[in-house]
Design an enzyme around this catalytic site. Structure first.
Site, short mmCIF file in Angstrom:
data_model
loop_
_atom_site.label_atom_id
_atom_site.label_comp_id
_atom_site.label_asym_id
_atom_site.label_seq_id
_atom_site.Cartn_x
_atom_site.Cartn_y
_atom_site.Cartn_z
CG HIS A 1 21.26 -35.67 -2.77
ND1 HIS A 1 21.52 -36.93 -2.28
CD2 HIS A 1 22.48 -35.10 -2.93
CE1 HIS A 1 22.83 -37.10 -2.13
NE2 HIS A 1 23.43 -35.98 -2.53
CD GLU B 1 18.20 -12.49 -6.78
OE1 GLU B 1 17.66 -12.97 -5.77
OE2 GLU B 1 17.83 -11.43 -7.29
CD GLU C 1 11.22 -11.23 -8.02
OE1 GLU C 1 10.55 -10.92 -7.03
OE2 GLU C 1 12.43 -10.97 -8.09
CE LYS D 1 15.12 -10.37 -9.48
NZ LYS D 1 15.69 -10.32 -8.18
CG ASN E 1 0.36 2.42 3.57
OD1 ASN E 1 -0.69 2.46 2.92
ND2 ASN E 1 1.52 2.83 3.11
N GLY E 2 -0.50 -0.87 6.38
CA GLY E 2 -0.21 -1.74 7.52
C GLY E 2 -1.41 -2.60 7.86
NE ARG F 1 4.95 1.66 -1.24
CZ ARG F 1 5.74 1.74 -0.18
NH1 ARG F 1 6.89 2.37 -0.29
NH2 ARG F 1 5.41 1.22 0.96
CE LYS G 1 12.48 -2.14 -5.40
NZ LYS G 1 13.28 -3.17 -6.06
CB CYS H 1 -0.88 0.04 1.24
SG CYS H 1 -1.96 -1.37 1.39
CD1 TRP I 1 0.09 -5.73 -3.23
CD2 TRP I 1 0.06 -6.49 -1.15
NE1 TRP I 1 0.68 -6.96 -3.23
CE2 TRP I 1 0.68 -7.46 -1.97
CE3 TRP I 1 -0.07 -6.76 0.22
CZ2 TRP I 1 1.15 -8.67 -1.48
CZ3 TRP I 1 0.40 -7.98 0.71
CH2 TRP I 1 1.00 -8.91 -0.14
C1 G6P Z 1 10.20 -7.70 -1.70
C2 G6P Z 1 10.89 -7.16 -2.95
C3 G6P Z 1 12.20 -7.87 -3.16
C4 G6P Z 1 13.08 -7.74 -1.92
C5 G6P Z 1 12.34 -8.22 -0.67
C6 G6P Z 1 13.09 -7.81 0.58
O1 G6P Z 1 9.83 -9.02 -1.90
O2 G6P Z 1 10.07 -7.34 -4.08
O3 G6P Z 1 12.88 -7.30 -4.27
O4 G6P Z 1 14.22 -8.51 -2.09
O5 G6P Z 1 11.06 -7.59 -0.59
O6 G6P Z 1 13.06 -6.42 0.65
P1 G6P Z 1 14.19 -5.51 1.26
O7 G6P Z 1 13.71 -4.10 1.00
O8 G6P Z 1 14.23 -5.83 2.72
O9 G6P Z 1 15.45 -5.81 0.56
#
Ligand code: G6P
Length: 612
Positions: free
Chosen positions: A508, A485, A492, A489, A98-99, A27, A607, A2, A74
């Protein structure tokens, strides 16, 4: 997640609110709304979907006002519908939030018993009704909010306006970020200063528990009922560095910004091939006591931490543990003295990491233990930076794409600087080794630039992925976290199911999945594990799997039937995870574009995850 924007001005702020919401789109959200106070009325529009839908509705209805609040939602409590979109109204009060209000159900039951009718499934609506109710016993909006806040459990940031109070905007920060943008004859609020950069670069950061009353010309902040002063800071961030420029997506722009972002990040710490004496000033005493490292992080930042574990242990012989913050915070971990707790976070506001940090600090105090805390972060003004003993900034500039790229590689660069600094303080690394690694760090931007030259070859590999349902990523050593990672990527942003594995684990389990349809991405830098990795590649090929290999130019790995190879410039084994991040980012990016997904704002993701 949010987003909040609000303001009070002489001029109409309708467009400022809409533009602010657009700048928060990165976000992640599913509906948007705004409420303006004008001539004793609350004028509200809300729409499901993108901010552009809201902008069109506002244009059609011609609503305007010089006091208002706006929100991107959100969904947490209740589906993403217009009824659940903020602002929520009770009588003449409008609220954005928010929250999460954790005790909303119990508050809702009480309010319903008093006759309040709920029109949404949200937790937020209780706040609107509570303020409305409190106004029965006080004419002051500020006082009403002050009465309500102690009743709320959870984490929240609020923006509140009322038709009978056209000269004030009330805001609250409790566990969710909220910043005040200070203007001339006008003031604004937002959950992210990026939303306000076109109108001001002067910001006041509220502390947890602060309640503020904004008028056009004044800002009063209260903590525990007392008036307090919060400093106004001037930012040098410009509007342009958050625009897409010539690139089709923020993510692509941010991938290409990595050489410069890394250069910036290392420049703050290095003087030639030596660490600058002022780098992490005054940390020497604390670092000399450190006997182990505990890293806490989420998502991509957690992967950065996993790589740092190899570095701390291999390069400076310091035990290091890494844990996902959402697990760490709830499993009652043993807090050990003489430990450096490192939070890694691009935003510095991730709810779980922040909570894990606060919990650690509290428990250390309770046990009388000496622990040191440090944040590696891309936002200088974030909660984590403010709440840890030390901070090391990644100077990546604003990162807008939800999928983290330049924030991640700069985190790695910053972590290497931290390893060197602690190693130097503890005399566990030689000057020659420091000089060797720092000279390689300086060279890194060039190596990444050369890796980016392979963009077209990676695009051609991506074309082979468009119809795939699943994918495996394999790596060893410090490139095992890059396999994780890469898989993160790809899933997501392209929505292809992907998993990362340590290549040694292939037999395994994951080998059972390998057949003609399974693409397997391999990370093959020139390191001690290369021969073992080659054997793993054979095992995949023997089962009909198709290999997509990012291999060191000197690895001897060549393209052949069902083995596609992109040669990555030679880089030292120790820094290879930074370089090998780049091809996996580009691969995911191109696959996502070819599949037509919303690359910068993938579905259901955010984000900055400010709720747990
Ligand atoms: C969300 C973002 C990711 C990020 C993660 C942790 O999932 O989309 O890109 O790695 O949060 O966020 P931070 O701000 O703590 O790195």
């Amino acid at each position: 997640m949010c987003g909040i924007v609000g303001g009070i001005a002489e001029r109409s702020i309708t467009n400022i609110l809409i533009e602010g919401l657009k700048r928060l789109e990165y976000r992640g959200y599913d509906s948007a709304g705004l409420a303006l106070i004008n001539a004793g009325q609350v004028l509200r529009e809300r729409r499901v979907g993108k901010v552009i839908n809201l902008a069109e509705a506002v244009e059609t209805s011609h609503i305007s006002g010089s006091l208002g609040i706006a929100h991107t939602r959100w969904a947490t409590h209740g589906k993403p519908t217009e009824e659940n979109a903020h602002p929520h109204i009770s009588g003449n009060v409008a609220v954005v939030h928010n929250g999460i209000i954790e005790n909303y159900q119990e508050l809702k039951d009480d309010l319903e018993a008093l006759g309040y009718v709920f029109t949404s499934q949200t937790d937020t609506e209780v706040v609107a009704h509570l303020v409305n109710d409190a106004l029965k016993s006080t004419p002051s909006l500020l006082e009403a909010v002050r009465q309500v806040v102690p009743q709320l459990k959870g984490a929240y940031a609020l923006g509140i306006v009322h038709t009978d109070h056209p000269n004030e905007l009330i805001t609250v920060r409790e566990g969710s970020p909220l910043v005040i943008g200070v203007g001339i004859g006008e003031n604004f609020i937002s959950s992210d200063q990026l939303a306000l950069l076109p109108i001001t670069n002067r910001f006041m950061y509220l502390e947890e528990g602060d309640i503020a009353r904004l008028t056009r010309t004044s800002i009063e902040v209260f903590a525990n009922g007392n008036r307090v002063e919060r400093p106004v800071k001037e930012l040098d961030a410009t509007v342009s560095n958050a625009s897409k420029g010539e690139y089709k997506h923020y993510m692509l722009k941010e991938i290409y910004e990595q050489p410069e972002a890394i250069q910036q990040t290392i420049s703050q710490a290095l003087n030639g091939n030596a660490l600058r004496p002022d780098f992490l000033k005054n940390a020497e005493v604390d670092f000399s006591k450190i006997q182990q490292i505990q890293i806490i992080a989420c998502g991509t930042s957690y992967h950065a931490g996993m790589i740092a574990k190899y570095w701390f242990e291999q390069l400076i012989d310091l035990p290091c543990q890494v844990e996902i913050a959402s697990e760490f915070r709830y499993r009652s971990p043993v807090i050990v003295g003489n430990t450096l707790y490192v939070c890694i976070s691009q935003s510095g506001e991730t709810a779980d990491t922040l909570a894990a940090l606060r919990d650690t600090q509290k428990r250390a105090v309770a046990k009388g233990l000496d622990v040191v805390t440090l944040t590696i972060c891309n936002v200088a003004t974030s909660s984590m930076v403010r709440e840890t003993n030390y901070s090391l900034l990644t100077l990546a500039g604003p990162e807008i794409g939800v999928a983290s790229t330049k924030a991640f590689t700069t985190q790695l660069a910053a972590l290497m600087l931290l390893v060197l600094k602690i190693g130097q303080v503890k005399n566990s690394i030689s000057t020659e080794q420091v000089e060797q690694i720092t000279s390689e760090l300086w060279h890194l931007p060039k190596v990444i630039l050369n890796t980016l030259q392979h963009n077209d070859s990676i695009l051609r590999l991506a074309e082979l992925f468009t119809e795939k349902q699943h994918c495996l990523f394999l790596g060893r050593g410090t490139n095992f976290p890059i396999a994780l990672e890469g898989a993160l990527k790809l899933k997501e942003i392209s929505y292809i199911h992907a998993e990362g594995y340590a290549a040694g684990e292939l037999k395994h389990g994951p080998l059972a999945l390998v057949d003609n349809e399974m693409p397997v991405v391999i990370l093959a830098p020139q390191d001690d594990m290369l021969d073992k990795l080659k054997s793993n590649m054979e095992e995949v090929q023997a089962r009909g799997g198709e290999l997509f290999v990012f291999a060191d130019v000197n690895s001897g790995i060549k393209g052949k039937d069902r083995q596609h190879v992109v040669h990555v410039p030679n880089v030292s084994a120790v820094l290879s995870p930074i370089v090998y991040s780049v091809p996996v980012q580009l691969l995911s990016y191109h696959v996502a574009v070819l599949r037509g997904t919303d690359v910068d704002q993938p579905r259901n993701l955010a984000k900055s995850v400010t709720v747990e």
